[in-house]
Design a protein around this motif. Structure first.
Motif, PDB file in Angstrom:
ATOM      1  N   GLY A  86       0.804  -1.119   0.045  1.00 45.32           N
ATOM      2  CA  GLY A  86       0.185  -0.025   0.149  1.00 45.32           C
ATOM      3  C   GLY A  86       0.821   1.255   0.147  1.00 45.32           C
ATOM      4  O   GLY A  86       1.948   1.176  -0.493  1.00 45.32           O
ATOM      5  N   SER A 101      -3.514   0.173   3.416  1.00 45.10           N
ATOM      6  CA  SER A 101      -3.496  -1.081   2.618  1.00 45.10           C
ATOM      7  C   SER A 101      -4.033  -0.934   1.317  1.00 45.10           C
ATOM      8  O   SER A 101      -4.717  -0.088   1.140  1.00 45.10           O
ATOM      9  CB  SER A 101      -4.421  -1.865   3.552  1.00 45.10           C
ATOM     10  N   ASP A 103      -5.876  -2.696  -0.073  1.00 42.84           N
ATOM     11  CA  ASP A 103      -7.299  -2.892  -0.152  1.00 42.84           C
ATOM     12  C   ASP A 103      -8.200  -1.815   0.052  1.00 42.84           C
ATOM     13  O   ASP A 103      -9.224  -1.541  -0.289  1.00 42.84           O
ATOM     14  CB  ASP A 103      -7.769  -3.952   1.045  1.00 42.84           C
ATOM     15  N   ASP A 104      -7.593  -0.673   0.455  1.00 46.13           N
ATOM     16  CA  ASP A 104      -8.583   0.837   0.626  1.00 46.13           C
ATOM     17  C   ASP A 104      -7.622   1.881  -0.556  1.00 46.13           C
ATOM     18  O   ASP A 104      -8.236   2.885  -0.386  1.00 46.13           O
ATOM     19  CB  ASP A 104      -7.965   1.244   2.064  1.00 46.13           C
ATOM     20  N   ASP A 107      -8.084   0.162  -7.520  1.00 43.50           N
ATOM     21  CA  ASP A 107      -7.599  -1.074  -8.169  1.00 43.50           C
ATOM     22  C   ASP A 107      -6.476  -0.617  -8.976  1.00 43.50           C
ATOM     23  O   ASP A 107      -5.425  -1.479  -9.356  1.00 43.50           O
ATOM     24  CB  ASP A 107      -8.829  -1.629  -8.985  1.00 43.50           C
ATOM     25  N   TRP A 112      -3.032   5.576  -7.397  1.00 44.24           N
ATOM     26  CA  TRP A 112      -2.676   5.543  -6.044  1.00 44.24           C
ATOM     27  C   TRP A 112      -1.790   6.940  -5.770  1.00 44.24           C
ATOM     28  O   TRP A 112      -1.494   7.260  -6.601  1.00 44.24           O
ATOM     29  CB  TRP A 112      -1.483   4.423  -5.682  1.00 44.24           C
TER      30      TRP A 112
END
Length: 299
Positions: A86, A101, A103-104, A107, A112
């Motif tokens: 992450g 993470s 996950d948060d 995709d 990011w």
């Protein structure tokens, strides 16, 4: 250590060495750097501080608690990312960055946050007593938002991206107004956490903003069009005796550009509604406060 890490808690000073005090909380001992303490602590005295595990995997305590805590939100600055994990966020601790993470995160890794971007996060302790950063959701941003003023129309604002959706990008301005950027009002999709300079193109009745990342018409003109516009603005009565019928030699002598460049510049300014062309001359269009191409400081 349940209900201890990532919070401000009280403990008892049980020991010390040259560099640290040792504070015990619920059976766990935390290091407290003496560099933070102005007045010496005594063994057996109580101390309140923020608890966490530092980068050396030592249990640590600090009096300089970050805004981001368990059940509390605060802004942090992204320092780096790691593909399989992450992004690492500096929330203000002296020897610890928290991880948000993957996950948060979006995709698509290109969306990011990058180094220097900002995230509003809270802390979460997992089953292994590790602290993670969790980005604020829409409910949190709505709770802290301030209503936008109708006078913000056409103003420039600085905003941070907090939500990426197919329908568009949601942001919060530096003054806590909520904003929305439709895909048609941007050249590319901004990253999560990216800080943007945007233009207000609408203020909704509920106090939120519609924003654009595209330049105003007068900002988008090229150098030749800008030169031609400046010549018109400095003319005595806002017009010049030139048109697309003027000779290449006359255009070159006056403007220093080819007739092709001149015609492209004229076309650009006509499209931007900054000039009109009639009676064999170019005419400057007066700028009015209601003109959407008017700079904010002129409106």
């Amino acid at each position: 250590m349940e209900n201890v890490l990532g919070r401000i808690v009280a403990g008892k000073v049980t020991d010390e060495n040259e560099e640290d005090y040792f504070v015990q909380v619920a059976g766990t001992t935390f290091r407290l750097s003496k560099s933070e303490i102005k007045k010496p602590l005594h063994l057996g005295s109580n101390f309140r501080g923020f608890t966490y595990e530092n980068e050396d995997h030592q249990m640590a305590m600090t009096r300089n608690a970050p805004d981001a805590q368990v059940d509390h939100y605060g802004w942090g600055t992204v320092v780096r990312n790691q593909r399989q994990l992450g992004v690492f966020v500096n929330i203000g601790l002296p020897d610890k960055d928290v991880v948000v993470s993957l996950d948060d995160l979006p995709d698509m890794m290109e969306l990011w946050p990058q180094k220097g971007d900002r995230l509003l996060v809270t802390l979460r302790e997992d089953a292994k007593h590790r602290l993670w950063g969790v980005p604020a959701d829409m409910d949190i941003f709505q709770a802290i938002a301030q209503p936008a003023n109708k006078h913000m129309q056409n103003a420039n604002v600085t905003a941070t991206v907090f939500q990426l959706k197919l329908v568009g990008t949601r942001v919060m301005t530096e003054h806590f107004e909520l904003g929305f950027i439709h895909p048609s009002e941007r050249e590319r999709e901004p990253r999560l956490g990216e800080q943007l300079t945007a233009r207000v193109i609408g203020v909704n009745d509920e106090g939120t903003l519609n924003l654009s990342l595209k330049p105003r018409a007068y900002e988008a003109i090229d150098d030749d069009a800008a030169m031609l516009l400046a010549a018109l603005e400095h003319s005595q009565d806002g017009h010049l005796e030139f048109s697309d019928k003027s000779s290449p030699a006359a255009i070159k002598a006056y403007f220093g550009i080819s007739k092709g460049q001149f015609k492209r510049a004229v076309g650009h300014l006509l499209k931007a509604r900054r000039i009109t062309q009639h009676d064999g001359a170019l005419w400057l269009v007066p700028v009015t406060p209601d003109d959407p191409s008017t700079p904010a400081d002129e409106a």
